[in-house]
Scaffold this motif. Structure first.
Motif, short mmCIF file in Angstrom:
data_model
loop_
_atom_site.label_atom_id
_atom_site.label_comp_id
_atom_site.label_asym_id
_atom_site.label_seq_id
_atom_site.Cartn_x
_atom_site.Cartn_y
_atom_site.Cartn_z
N VAL A 118 -7.26 -1.54 -4.38
CA VAL A 118 -6.35 -2.46 -5.06
C VAL A 118 -6.68 -2.50 -6.54
CG1 VAL A 118 -7.77 -4.47 -4.39
CG2 VAL A 118 -5.42 -4.82 -5.13
N THR A 143 -16.77 6.25 2.68
CA THR A 143 -16.07 5.46 3.68
C THR A 143 -15.88 4.00 3.25
OG1 THR A 143 -18.14 4.93 4.79
CG2 THR A 143 -16.97 6.89 5.56
N GLY A 144 -16.47 3.60 2.13
CA GLY A 144 -16.35 2.19 1.71
C GLY A 144 -15.59 2.06 0.39
N GLN A 145 -15.95 1.01 -0.35
CA GLN A 145 -15.27 0.72 -1.61
C GLN A 145 -16.23 0.85 -2.79
OE1 GLN A 145 -15.64 -1.72 0.74
NE2 GLN A 145 -13.65 -1.74 1.73
N PHE A 176 -12.11 -4.22 4.33
CA PHE A 176 -11.57 -3.28 5.30
C PHE A 176 -10.39 -3.96 5.98
CE2 PHE A 176 -15.83 -1.82 4.56
CZ PHE A 176 -15.71 -0.44 4.53
N PRO A 186 -10.67 1.29 4.46
CA PRO A 186 -11.01 0.50 3.26
C PRO A 186 -9.81 0.31 2.32
CG PRO A 186 -11.84 2.74 3.02
CD PRO A 186 -11.26 2.65 4.42
N SER A 236 -10.59 -2.45 -6.61
CA SER A 236 -11.29 -1.84 -5.48
C SER A 236 -10.82 -0.40 -5.34
CB SER A 236 -11.00 -2.63 -4.19
OG SER A 236 -11.57 -1.96 -3.09
N LEU A 237 -11.73 0.54 -5.43
CA LEU A 237 -11.40 1.96 -5.31
C LEU A 237 -11.94 2.50 -3.99
CD1 LEU A 237 -12.65 3.07 -8.85
CD2 LEU A 237 -10.37 2.27 -8.24
N VAL A 238 -11.18 3.37 -3.37
CA VAL A 238 -11.66 4.01 -2.14
C VAL A 238 -11.55 5.52 -2.30
CG1 VAL A 238 -11.01 1.98 -0.77
CG2 VAL A 238 -9.44 3.93 -0.91
N SER A 270 -27.94 -12.40 -4.39
CA SER A 270 -26.48 -12.38 -4.42
C SER A 270 -25.90 -13.77 -4.58
CB SER A 270 -25.95 -11.79 -3.12
OG SER A 270 -26.51 -10.52 -2.92
N GLU A 271 -26.42 -14.72 -3.81
CA GLU A 271 -25.80 -16.05 -3.79
C GLU A 271 -26.01 -16.79 -5.10
OE1 GLU A 271 -28.24 -14.94 -1.88
OE2 GLU A 271 -29.67 -16.50 -1.31
N GLY A 275 -21.17 -14.60 0.25
CA GLY A 275 -20.59 -13.38 -0.34
C GLY A 275 -19.20 -13.06 0.15
N GLU A 307 -19.27 -8.60 4.55
CA GLU A 307 -19.45 -7.21 4.13
C GLU A 307 -18.27 -6.33 4.53
OE1 GLU A 307 -21.29 -8.88 6.29
OE2 GLU A 307 -22.15 -7.61 7.86
N MET A 338 -20.85 -4.40 -1.27
CA MET A 338 -20.18 -5.35 -0.38
C MET A 338 -21.16 -5.83 0.69
SD MET A 338 -17.31 -5.80 -1.77
CE MET A 338 -16.54 -6.87 -0.53
N ALA A 339 -22.00 -4.91 1.18
CA ALA A 339 -22.94 -5.26 2.25
C ALA A 339 -23.85 -6.42 1.84
CB ALA A 339 -23.78 -4.04 2.63
N ILE A 358 -21.24 -9.26 -6.00
CA ILE A 358 -20.29 -9.28 -7.11
C ILE A 358 -20.69 -10.25 -8.22
CG2 ILE A 358 -18.67 -10.97 -6.14
CD1 ILE A 358 -16.50 -8.89 -7.24
N GLY A 359 -21.31 -11.36 -7.87
CA GLY A 359 -21.71 -12.33 -8.89
C GLY A 359 -22.65 -11.73 -9.93
N GLY A 361 -23.06 -8.51 -0.85
CA GLY A 361 -22.29 -9.54 -1.56
C GLY A 361 -22.70 -9.73 -3.01
N MET A 391 -20.07 -18.26 -2.49
CA MET A 391 -21.06 -17.35 -3.07
C MET A 391 -22.22 -17.18 -2.10
SD MET A 391 -19.67 -16.29 -5.76
CE MET A 391 -21.03 -15.32 -6.45
N ALA A 392 -22.62 -18.27 -1.43
CA ALA A 392 -23.75 -18.21 -0.51
C ALA A 392 -23.55 -17.15 0.57
CB ALA A 392 -23.99 -19.57 0.13
#
Lengths: 279, 279
Positions: free
Chosen positions: A246, B219-221, A154, A243, B253-255, B149-150, A180, A150, B177-178, B182-183, B180, A177-178
């Protein structure tokens, strides 16, 4: 060209938790890559905190898979890893297999020893080297050994150090993936877009030849993280803990039968993998 | 152009777990977007299983942030959501805020009701609508409501249904992100690359204007998943439960201070966000 290390052998990086009891898709494919039936396996349990148990597990599974000889290299100390006779024996094994555990145990115990040199030489000369989980992560030159999923985006959250470097600028992450873990690879690739991140799923693996062409095997995904198209990023300008921004990280998801050309940074379908265009 | 829904107001989608006690970066910015000091807030607690507690939390935080009036809309049944008087009152609030909980509670209780129509009309006419966690996921037209997530890159693992659709072809996912996730977004975007996935991190948000330009705060992405460059994928050919192969998904990734132009699918730096090129 991103791969400088050329070798005649093959490297098989497995994402961890490969099936050892049921269909054994990944391990059967590993054995198939050996290309002969009376094969000899050397299992290196150095990564594990419980090497006896791990050694027993792989002894059982390779017995099931018809190995003619299985040797468990239960190397716990650097002096053992420097033993000339053991090092000399490496070349006689058709497959050297690294179990999981902690990749830092592998580099700290085996790094710079005669056994390590023998394994690398074996790969260069045509040997087959496989590893799972920590045993695959260690193949990277920049080896990730810590970093909460997570927090992957950062700055400074991903701890890496020098790995075995069997391949250059390819970073293997496992249990992908498991757990993340994509942020970890995005961070590494953002900090140096020459690197290509390879996030290997559980019960899945990547078979990499020295020409830079890889094929995927298994029931999950292998995620390629390619930073060659990155535009803006803030990673130079921010402090650890801040953070990461990109622009334009390229992601591919590969499954069984698909492949990737690391030199050309090209996604390969099962049909293109078998054709000349893969090269 | 991927955004057909145009509105005069602003939509603020927050990834959940925004700070309510310390620096309040995200919620302060929400209040700043209102643009006046004697503002009125309507908090909709319908998503929550414990609406009294949620209502109290946001009553406290908006009191701290100087609200002139706070109304907790504790709507638990469809007949309440169809109340003409309540619906008519929506337009007087400078901010409508959706708390977290379960996004399916929001769509099943509010979908197709007078309150929903009044909120959508308020957004079209210039109102500010914000939501966190489930209260942000519901803004999507294709709303994700379940999916481990997985398993995100296994076909059929992501359950989605029709959301509020305040924006077209933009899919908000939260706690990104916390947890995971994205999948999940890669799967949705692979199945229809017209969609743009927006994975919002905790204590972070996206401020989206009707012209399709968004700014990130927190504070995150915020991760943008853009499928416009997708080449090959296997998603048409595989069965539910099988792993997804896909070539070339673009990730940004945006912050805080960075932005994204959803119409042009363009990453925006803080400086370009404030300039004409953002439009």
């Amino acid at each position: 060209m991103t791969i400088n290390s050329l070798f005649l052998g093959r490297l098989i990086a497995i994402g961890g938790n490969e099936d050892k009891a049921d269909e054994l898709i990944v391990l059967k494919r590993v054995v198939q890559e050996i290309g002969k039936s009376d094969y000899k396996v050397g299992v290196i349990t150095t990564a594990s905190e419980d090497p006896e148990k791990r050694g027993e597990d792989y002894n059982n599974v390779f017995t099931t898979l018809g190995a003619a000889k299985i040797n468990i290299f239960d190397i716990k100390e650097r002096f053992e890893a420097n033993d000339r006779k053991t090092a000399k024996s490496i070349a006689e094994f058709d497959l050297i297999f690294f179990t999981g555990g902690d990749q830092l145990r592998l580099t700290t115990i085996l790094g710079g020893t005669r056994i390590f040199d023998a394994i690398q030489e074996h790969l260069v000369n045509g040997g087959l080297i496989a590893g799972t989980s920590a045993g695959a992560a260690v193949f990277s030159d920049t080896m990730i050994y810590e970093g909460k999923s997570e927090d992957g985006l950062f700055k400074g959250s991903v701890l890496s150090t020098s790995g075995f470097g069997f391949v250059d600028k390819i970073i293997f992450d496992t249990h992908f993936m498991a757990r993340g873990r994509i942020g970890r690879l995005v961070q590494i690739v953002t900090s140096n877009p020459t690197c290509i991140g390879v996030g290997i799923g559980e019960d899945s693996g990547v078979i990499l030849k020295g020409d830079g062409v890889a094929e995927v095997v298994g029931t999950g995904q292998v995620i390629i993280v390619d930073g060659c198209g990155i535009g803006v990023s803030n990673i130079m300008d921010i402090k650890p803990g801040e953070p990461i921004a990109v622009e334009n990280v390229r992601i591919h998801s590969l499954v069984d039968g698909y492949g990737y050309n690391f030199r050309k940074r090209r996604f390969l379908t099962p049909s293109s993998l078998s054709m000349k265009e893969a090269l």
